[in-house]
Design an enzyme around this catalytic site. Structure first.
Site, mmCIF file in Angstrom:
data_model
loop_
_atom_site.group_PDB
_atom_site.id
_atom_site.type_symbol
_atom_site.label_atom_id
_atom_site.label_comp_id
_atom_site.label_asym_id
_atom_site.label_seq_id
_atom_site.Cartn_x
_atom_site.Cartn_y
_atom_site.Cartn_z
ATOM 1 N N THR A 1 56.760 -45.904 -12.652
ATOM 2 C CA THR A 1 56.192 -46.494 -14.356
ATOM 3 C C THR A 1 54.654 -47.484 -14.561
ATOM 4 O OG1 THR A 1 58.910 -45.625 -14.048
ATOM 5 C CG2 THR A 1 57.734 -46.794 -16.719
ATOM 6 N N SER B 1 56.454 -44.428 -5.663
ATOM 7 C CA SER B 1 57.416 -45.196 -6.086
ATOM 8 C C SER B 1 58.489 -45.611 -4.275
ATOM 9 C CB SER B 1 58.665 -44.674 -7.123
ATOM 10 O OG SER B 1 59.157 -45.209 -7.116
ATOM 11 N N GLY B 2 59.134 -46.361 -4.213
ATOM 12 C CA GLY B 2 59.702 -46.946 -2.688
ATOM 13 C C GLY B 2 60.229 -46.560 -2.764
ATOM 14 N N HIS B 3 61.810 -46.524 -4.159
ATOM 15 C CA HIS B 3 63.622 -46.084 -4.265
ATOM 16 C C HIS B 3 63.222 -44.587 -4.008
ATOM 17 C CE1 HIS B 3 64.007 -44.796 -8.294
ATOM 18 N NE2 HIS B 3 62.826 -44.896 -8.330
ATOM 19 N N GLN C 1 57.017 -37.863 -5.940
ATOM 20 C CA GLN C 1 57.859 -36.877 -5.383
ATOM 21 C C GLN C 1 57.208 -36.524 -3.748
ATOM 22 O OE1 GLN C 1 61.532 -36.781 -5.723
ATOM 23 N NE2 GLN C 1 61.825 -37.214 -7.861
ATOM 24 N N CYS D 1 66.878 -38.861 -15.458
ATOM 25 C CA CYS D 1 66.192 -39.760 -16.315
ATOM 26 C C CYS D 1 66.614 -39.267 -17.256
ATOM 27 C CB CYS D 1 64.522 -39.930 -15.477
ATOM 28 S SG CYS D 1 64.462 -40.826 -14.307
ATOM 29 N N ASN E 1 59.963 -33.332 -10.153
ATOM 30 C CA ASN E 1 61.358 -34.665 -9.657
ATOM 31 C C ASN E 1 61.550 -33.169 -9.893
ATOM 32 O OD1 ASN E 1 60.385 -34.713 -11.655
ATOM 33 N ND2 ASN E 1 61.954 -35.744 -12.928
#
Ligand code: PLP
Length: 747
Positions: free
Chosen positions: A80, A218-220, A198, A347, A168
């Site tokens: 984000t 994004s790492g997570h 993704q 989300c 996603n």
């Protein structure tokens, strides 16, 4: 509260697109940073230098993985932030360029299936920076692939175009080469962001060989920690720091770097560069996993449809729908089987349909019923095997609720009242022995009713409507056609009532169902044909199906052509005279999820009705009619027939804080009744003790059977259904509580 009938099963996590667990090597790396390598990378001493080395060596690996030989590679807090940085950079450059800013047509284009972070960021900064561009969605086809002709047509006017590598929700993978050709053939200068969140680890990216200007990660989403991300910025692309301050990251992103986060990324990047794929499976293996899971799903739920086209999707995402099940129902089922999946996008979990599937033009039911199952490249064969077994077990458990798609019969016999809902419409099934009556059937529940009736071997003796509905067609003709037998159209009136019904114990025409009677009391007002169906044992009335005459905290509207507010005034008094104050009233609509009501409850929550029924009432029928007309006029203007609200409802929706219990509160209570309000199949998959199983659809029956007035403590999976139950029971005047956070937080 502990699981009883099944051995405690480990969780099978199939929601990797929402987030993944952190891989063990990353956990160790984070721990090491916390304990030993805790330095500030900006510090010139040895502790700082070691920290800096870890950071820079991770960046080098990231550049290799992403094929980002040049340009910036910045560590961020997540995608984000990366998206903000890209959009602010692009729009700040536009703002500084008068020629661009003064163009007559300015577009900011984004893919229609983009994560909400993208269009919302575009709109936000477009407004805040005063760019005044039109923010326009690029349509997608049924596979979720971008409409390249649309891009070609509009790219010339675009200031920025945002697309994604992999979706996603569906795993749909865009052909980035083709998208690039469509954009660049029309507009070589336009700034292009590709959300690669993704895509990382699921497709090869050679960013420097493309004209992509910005690519957030994004790492997570791939086994690293939450709170760490990366942003690639093409060499020469406009850049404005989104966070200014101490000048870290060469001034591109200030703030002391998140070293634990960066450390957690390193083993993931190393695994991605490992040619032997020791940690991550090869694409062919992942495809085989998907095929195995898809096979298990199809075997478990015959008739299941996939919402994503495997031919254009990454192998790690399956998105499906099963007719007759809302996605929330399947999520509850899978959760009880200890399989974690997601309904639509995590989300936007409040949403009841998927905007992604809507944009793809899939039928509404597929969007409402969508379930996403996603895994990461570290998935193992053993986990897939276990998941398949568990999926079949979960579907098998549906037999306890007569909801298995291929179930012929069941030995678990339902007796009494079943309350089914489709949106705000309520439909009832009343069973006694092997006979049943259906009240107020609606089309979306036809299959469900047929399934219950067939699997319970029930003989339908009547299909009744409480009135001619203004907002929908009764499903009675459909049901009669499906169920056949002795349900002859000509022997019944237009509400399904037998033309020659005998008098029952209440002195009214009545049907006998086992030991109970269903007596018909005309209650004109909402419509001229409205009736209440009074359920009694002998002359003792237990409940009444009241159609729209009384709603929870409201009254049926009286502005239809066949309505009569004066008649409603008298019908309400007549009905209240016959009904015991505490007996259940079962309306045909439930706009606020309050399940049932009673005259006693309405006296507290329904001011106009309370005045009609007051022992010394000052309200005459003319004044009532005038007030009722004013209330009807205040109803929202209906957009379509299905949106007509059949009456005003006023309601107080909050439980008192002391009604929301924790496990410790519960243990301190003296002999309460613990009521599991999950569906029977969830209860069978994961039995949690307690005194009774009363799914929301059976809570009315539970109340009808209960003699004692003990405090009731409701519980469910997440605390949302138990809250509904406790609220409904409280409204009735029962002492009711619920376990806050549900079983999920109280194990
Ligand atoms: N873009 C996509 C495609 C995503 O799936 C997500 C997270 O769900 C995001 C962006 C936002 O990522 P983050 O949680 O790192 O801000």
């Amino acid at each position: 509260m502990g699981e009883q009938s099944l051995p405690c099963q480990s969780e099978i996590y199939l929601d990797a697109n929402a987030t993944t667990p952190v891989m063990p090597a990353s956990v160790s790396a984070v721990q090491e940073v916390m304990q030993d390598l805790f330095g500030n990378p900006s510090s010139p001493h040895m502790t700082g230098l070691r920290a800096k080395h870890l950071m820079e060596s991770t960046r080098t690996l990231a550049r290799q993985v992403l094929g980002a030989k040049d340009g910036h590679l910045i560590f961020t807090s997540g995608a984000t932030e990366g998206i903000q940085t890209a959009v602010v950079s692009a729009l700040s450059a536009v703002k500084a360029d008068n020629a661009l800013l003064s163009r007559p047509r300015k577009l900011l284009l984004f893919g229609a299936t983009e994560h909400k972070a993208v269009p919302n960021t575009l709109k936000h900064w477009n407004q805040l920076l005063g760019i005044d561009a039109e923010v326009v969605a690029i349509p997608v086809n049924q596979q979720g692939l971008l409409d390249l002709d649309f891009i070609r047509e509009h790219a010339g006017d675009a200031l920025m175009i945002c697309t994604m590598a992999v979706n996603n929700e569906t795993g749909a993978r865009q052909d980035l080469k083709a998208v690039e050709e469509a954009i660049r053939s029309q507009n070589p200068q336009c700034l292009w962001m590709v959300d690669c969140v993704q895509g990382l680890g699921k497709m090869s990216l050679a960013l420097s060989q493309t004209s992509i200007d910005y690519a957030p990660f994004s790492g997570h989403k791939l086994y690293a920690m939450k709170g760490i991300g990366m942003l690639y910025v093409r060499q020469g692309a406009p850049f404005s720091p989104f966070i200014a301050g101490g000048g870290q990251e060469k001034g591109l992103r200030s703030g002391t770097e998140n070293l634990p986060g960066i450390a957690s990324l390193k083993p993931v990047l190393e695994a991605l560069l490992d040619p032997e794929h020791q940690s991550f499976r090869a694409v062919a293996t992942l495809e085989a996993f998907r095929a195995q899971l898809a096979g298990a799903l199809q075997q478990a739920f015959p008739g299941l449809v996939f919402n994503n086209d495997f031919a254009v999707s990454v192998p790690t995402t399956l998105n499906f729908a099963v007719k007759g099940f809302a996605s929330k129902e399947l999520l509850d089922l899978f959760d009880a089987a200890n399989i974690r999946v997601s309904s639509g996008s995590a989300c936007s979990s409040g949403a009841t349909r998927s905007f992604v599937l809507d944009a793809m033009g899939l039928p509404a039911w597929q969007s409402e019923a969508a379930v996403r199952l996603s895994f990461g490249p570290a998935m193992t064969q053993e986990q897939v095997d276990q998941a398949c077994v568990r999926i079949l077990e979960a579907a098998e458990a549906l037999k306890h609720s007569c909801r298995h798609p291929q179930q012929a019969h069941t030995d678990e016999k339902i007796q009494g009242l079943v309350q089914l809902k489709s949106g705000a419409d309520c439909c009832y099934l009343l069973v006694a022995g092997d006979q049943c009556v259906i009240v107020d059937p609606v089309s979306p529940l036809t299959e469900r009713l047929v399934q219950i009736i067939q699997c319970q071997d029930l003989k339908v003796i009547a299909i009744l409507d409480s009135h001619g509905h203004g907002d929908h067609q009764s499903a009675a003709p459909q049901l009669r056609a499906r169920l056949g037998g002795s349900l002859e159209e000509q022997q019944v009136d237009h509400l399904g009532w037998p033309r020659h019904a005998a008098q029952g114990p209440l002195g009214l025409p009545a049907l006998k169902l086992g030991e109970q009677w269903l007596s018909r009391l005309p209650t004109p007002g909402h419509t001229d044909d409205a009736v209440a169906l009074l359920l009694s044992k002998g002359s003792a009335i237990k409940a009444a199906f009241v159609g729209d005459t009384v709603l929870h905290g409201g009254l049926g509207r009286t502005d239809f052509p066949s309505s009569d507010a004066h008649a409603l005034f008298h019908s309400l008094r007549l009905l209240a005279e016959k009904m015991p104050a505490k007996a259940l009233l079962l309306p045909a609509h439930d706009y606020d999820n309050l399940l049932f009501t009673s005259f006693e409850a309405e006296q507290r929550n329904n001011p106009l009705l309370a005045e009609v029924l007051a022992p010394v009432s000052t309200l005459d029928e003319d004044t009532f009619a005038a007030r009722k007309t004013a209330l009807d006029d205040a109803l929202e203007c209906p957009q379509s027939a299905s949106e007509i609200r059949c009456g005003v409802t006023l309601t107080d929706r909050a439980l008192r804080p002391e009604q929301e219990l924790s496990l410790e509160d519960l243990e301190r209570m003296q002999s309460p009744l613990l009521v599991d309000v999950r569906e029977s199949h969830e209860h069978h998959l994961q039995h949690l003790g307690g005194d009774a199983s009363a799914p929301l659809s059976r809570l009315a029956q539970y109340l009808l059977e209960q003699e004692e007035d003990k405090p009731l403590i409701c519980y469910c999976r997440s605390g949302s259904r138990s809250q509904v139950a406790a609220l409904a029971l409280t409204r009735l005047g029962r002492q009711a509580y619920h376990l806050k956070g549900g079983v999920a937080l109280n194990r």
